[in-house]
Write an enzyme that holds these catalytic residues in place. Structure first.
Site, PDB file in Angstrom:
ATOM      1  N   ARG A  25       0.789  -1.230   0.000  1.00 20.55           N
ATOM      2  CA  ARG A  25       0.000   0.000   0.000  1.00 20.55           C
ATOM      3  C   ARG A  25       0.824   1.285   0.000  1.00 20.55           C
ATOM      4  O   ARG A  25       1.881   1.348   0.619  1.00 20.55           O
ATOM      5  CB  ARG A  25      -0.918   0.019   1.231  1.00 20.55           C
ATOM      6  CG  ARG A  25      -1.982  -1.054   1.159  1.00 20.55           C
ATOM      7  CD  ARG A  25      -2.836  -1.118   2.414  1.00 20.55           C
ATOM      8  NE  ARG A  25      -3.886  -2.144   2.248  1.00 20.55           N
ATOM      9  CZ  ARG A  25      -3.651  -3.453   2.365  1.00 20.55           C
ATOM     10  NH1 ARG A  25      -2.459  -3.905   2.687  1.00 20.55           N
ATOM     11  NH2 ARG A  25      -4.621  -4.313   2.149  1.00 20.55           N
TER      12      ARG A  25
ATOM     13  N   HIS B  77      -0.876  -2.610  -4.438  1.00 22.04           N
ATOM     14  CA  HIS B  77      -0.296  -3.462  -5.476  1.00 22.04           C
ATOM     15  C   HIS B  77      -0.318  -2.819  -6.873  1.00 22.04           C
ATOM     16  O   HIS B  77      -0.684  -3.462  -7.859  1.00 22.04           O
ATOM     17  CB  HIS B  77      -1.002  -4.818  -5.512  1.00 22.04           C
ATOM     18  CG  HIS B  77      -0.807  -5.646  -4.267  1.00 22.04           C
ATOM     19  ND1 HIS B  77       0.327  -5.576  -3.490  1.00 22.04           N
ATOM     20  CD2 HIS B  77      -1.603  -6.583  -3.672  1.00 22.04           C
ATOM     21  CE1 HIS B  77       0.228  -6.437  -2.478  1.00 22.04           C
ATOM     22  NE2 HIS B  77      -0.932  -7.048  -2.552  1.00 22.04           N
TER      23      HIS B  77
ATOM     24  N   HIS C 109       3.042 -12.770  -5.711  1.00 20.41           N
ATOM     25  CA  HIS C 109       1.933 -12.972  -4.776  1.00 20.41           C
ATOM     26  C   HIS C 109       1.413 -14.408  -4.812  1.00 20.41           C
ATOM     27  O   HIS C 109       0.195 -14.635  -4.905  1.00 20.41           O
ATOM     28  CB  HIS C 109       0.819 -11.967  -5.087  1.00 20.41           C
ATOM     29  CG  HIS C 109       0.048 -11.512  -3.899  1.00 20.41           C
ATOM     30  ND1 HIS C 109      -0.667 -12.374  -3.086  1.00 20.41           N
ATOM     31  CD2 HIS C 109      -0.121 -10.274  -3.366  1.00 20.41           C
ATOM     32  CE1 HIS C 109      -1.254 -11.669  -2.130  1.00 20.41           C
ATOM     33  NE2 HIS C 109      -0.941 -10.402  -2.273  1.00 20.41           N
TER      34      HIS C 109
ATOM     35  N   ASP D 208      -0.952  -9.673   8.470  1.00 24.65           N
ATOM     36  CA  ASP D 208      -0.901  -8.988   7.179  1.00 24.65           C
ATOM     37  C   ASP D 208       0.072  -7.829   7.361  1.00 24.65           C
ATOM     38  O   ASP D 208      -0.314  -6.665   7.320  1.00 24.65           O
ATOM     39  CB  ASP D 208      -2.300  -8.510   6.777  1.00 24.65           C
ATOM     40  CG  ASP D 208      -2.344  -8.016   5.337  1.00 24.65           C
ATOM     41  OD1 ASP D 208      -1.276  -8.003   4.685  1.00 24.65           O
ATOM     42  OD2 ASP D 208      -3.438  -7.649   4.867  1.00 24.65           O
TER      43      ASP D 208
ATOM     44  N   GLU E 141       5.603 -12.289   0.746  1.00 25.31           N
ATOM     45  CA  GLU E 141       5.943 -11.405  -0.363  1.00 25.31           C
ATOM     46  C   GLU E 141       7.209 -10.627  -0.005  1.00 25.31           C
ATOM     47  O   GLU E 141       7.169  -9.728   0.825  1.00 25.31           O
ATOM     48  CB  GLU E 141       4.783 -10.434  -0.623  1.00 25.31           C
ATOM     49  CG  GLU E 141       3.452 -11.127  -0.855  1.00 25.31           C
ATOM     50  CD  GLU E 141       2.247 -10.261  -0.472  1.00 25.31           C
ATOM     51  OE1 GLU E 141       2.090  -9.171  -1.039  1.00 25.31           O
ATOM     52  OE2 GLU E 141       1.477 -10.669   0.410  1.00 25.31           O
TER      53      GLU E 141
HETATM   54  C1  GLA Z   1      -1.400  -8.243   0.359  1.00 22.03           C
HETATM   55  C2  GLA Z   1      -1.989  -7.264   1.295  1.00 22.03           C
HETATM   56  C3  GLA Z   1      -3.267  -7.783   1.855  1.00 22.03           C
HETATM   57  C4  GLA Z   1      -4.227  -8.152   0.762  1.00 22.03           C
HETATM   58  C5  GLA Z   1      -3.566  -9.111  -0.194  1.00 22.03           C
HETATM   59  C6  GLA Z   1      -4.430  -9.379  -1.386  1.00 22.03           C
HETATM   60  O1  GLA Z   1      -0.860  -9.309   1.008  1.00 22.03           O
HETATM   61  O2  GLA Z   1      -1.119  -6.903   2.326  1.00 22.03           O
HETATM   62  O3  GLA Z   1      -3.836  -6.839   2.706  1.00 22.03           O
HETATM   63  O4  GLA Z   1      -4.628  -7.011   0.066  1.00 22.03           O
HETATM   64  O5  GLA Z   1      -2.351  -8.616  -0.638  1.00 22.03           O
HETATM   65  O6  GLA Z   1      -5.735  -9.710  -1.056  1.00 22.03           O
END
Ligand code: GLA
Length: 383
Positions: free
Chosen positions: A113, A138, A212, A284, A350
């Site tokens: 983000r 993304h 991803h 996350d 990632e």
């Molecule tokens: C990344 C983001 C998550 C989500 C995924 C896709 O990992 O950090 O919050 O948006 O991608 O769903």
């Protein structure tokens, strides 16, 4: 048993032929190498053809789409030599276009983000495509995951692989500069999947490329990954606000659910009443790798499914890794194996620079200038 299988695979790989061992199938490569083979996968609404490339080496088999550079399947054997596809995905191009949460895709120009999709570079402010609440995620609404890449197969020594090319024009998704990206997927004779990212620009811009893949080492569609064992070589992570934008702090993992320095299962602390886990609906977050940025890839994470014995090890040149525990998989997708994907049915690791770096002076820089070459490498090894 394990040793003899490995010996046969190694010999076959060296000879560049398909090995048939154990419960091996027909002529299809079991542990040996298969040069990339191209097949029509489907067509986009405008008629553009999307191809699927199959390749295999050292016991790993994969299928890659020209759309998004998507890893549509990745198959590895368990401790008894039985193969499973350990990457979530779909069977049709229509599903990928309509609803994929980035399954298997290449992510660009910017992984994760950017706050309100805004940043200032050299005194000029840029507004990016906003596609995640108020933020850009993304790469924006039409990121690299939704582009058709030019694919060029190669085999070099004992390696087989694909070069993927995409040129993102000046202003695309709001990013300055024409960015030429080249991503190389290599399958080595050991069955490692290596990703080499490269990019150049004609104006100063920001870049943060990643992959991803959603991993489930028991096989996609086989339930949650909460029993998978995970280790991450990071003493700190970047806490976020309710919109999952980093606060800018580097918080010690010590004494928190975020401490994966010793191996523990993904599920062990995922239900702890920790504010950060509420924000993410699970993990996350970006882990700040102790090794920092390195010229060569270094080991940073190990993931193991004890039931199948399949293990994934990740090495990278990058300073961070986003560990996402599949929190937004909500039971609305039917995956490639015909099963519904639900929350926690896979996880992503990632490798990346930190989220929102363009707005965080304290984070390692993601700026790329004309004349420089962006380079990043991540290696996935399987046991
Ligand atoms: C990344 C983001 C998550 C989500 C995924 C896709 O990992 O950090 O919050 O948006 O991608 O769903």
């Amino acid at each position: 048993m394990e040793t003899s299988r490995r010996t046969v695979i190694a010999a076959a790989a060296a000879a560049g032929v398909a090995a048939t061992v154990g419960a091996a199938g027909p002529a299809q490569a079991k542990g040996g190498s298969q040069k990339p083979v191209k097949k029509l996968f489907g067509k986009l609404a405008d008629g553009t053809r999307v191809y699927s490339w199959s390749l295999a080496n050292g016991g790993t088999r994969m299928k890659v789409l020209s759309y998004g550079g998507i890893v549509q399947s990745l198959e590895i054997p368990d401790r008894r030599g039985r193969y499973a596809n350990v990457s979530l995905g779909f069977d049709t191009i229509e599903d990928y276009v309509a609803k994929s949460p980035y399954f298997g895709a290449l992510i660009g120009r910017y992984g994760n983000r950017i706050d309100k999709g805004r940043f200032t570079l050299d005194g000029t402010s840029h507004q990016l495509s906003v596609n995640d609440g108020a933020n850009s995620l993304h790469g924006g609404a039409q990121g690299f995951d939704k582009r058709v890449w030019d694919v060029e197969p190669f085999s070099k020594g004992s390696d087989v692989g694909l070069h993927l090319y995409y040129t993102s024009v000046d202003g695309e998704m709001g990013y300055p500069g024409t960015l030429k990206a080249k991503v190389t997927y290599t399958l080595t004779a050991h069955g490692d999947w290596r990703i080499d990212y490269e990019a150049t620009t004609d104006k100063a811009t920001v870049v943060n490329l990643t992959s991803h893949v959603y991993w489930n080492l028991a096989g996609e569609g086989n339930g949650t990954v909460y029993d998978h064992e995970l280790k991450i070589a990071a003493s700190r992570y970047t806490p976020v606000d309710s919109g999952l934008i980093p606060t800018g702090e580097l918080e010690p993992v010590s004494g928190s659910p975020f401490d994966f320095r010793r191996t523990k299962t993904v599920g062990e602390d995922i239900r702890e009443a920790h504010q950060q886990l509420l924000y993410g609906q699970g993990f996350d977050h970006n882990w700040v790798l102790d090794k920092g940025i390195t010229a060569a890839p270094e080991q940073i994470a190990t993931l193991k499914d004890p039931s199948s014995g399949r293990t994934l090890q990740i090495a990278t040149t990058e300073p961070g890794v986003q560990f996402y525990s599949g929190n937004f998989l909500d039971g609305t997708f039917v995956g490639s194996g015909g099963h519904i994907y639900r929350q926690g049915d896979a996880l992503c690791l990632e490798t990346q620079h930190f989220p929102d770096s363009p707005n965080q002076p304290g984070f390692p820089s993601t700026v790329l200038r004309p004349g420089q070459v962006y380079r990043s490498t991540t290696v996935h090894s399987f046991n």
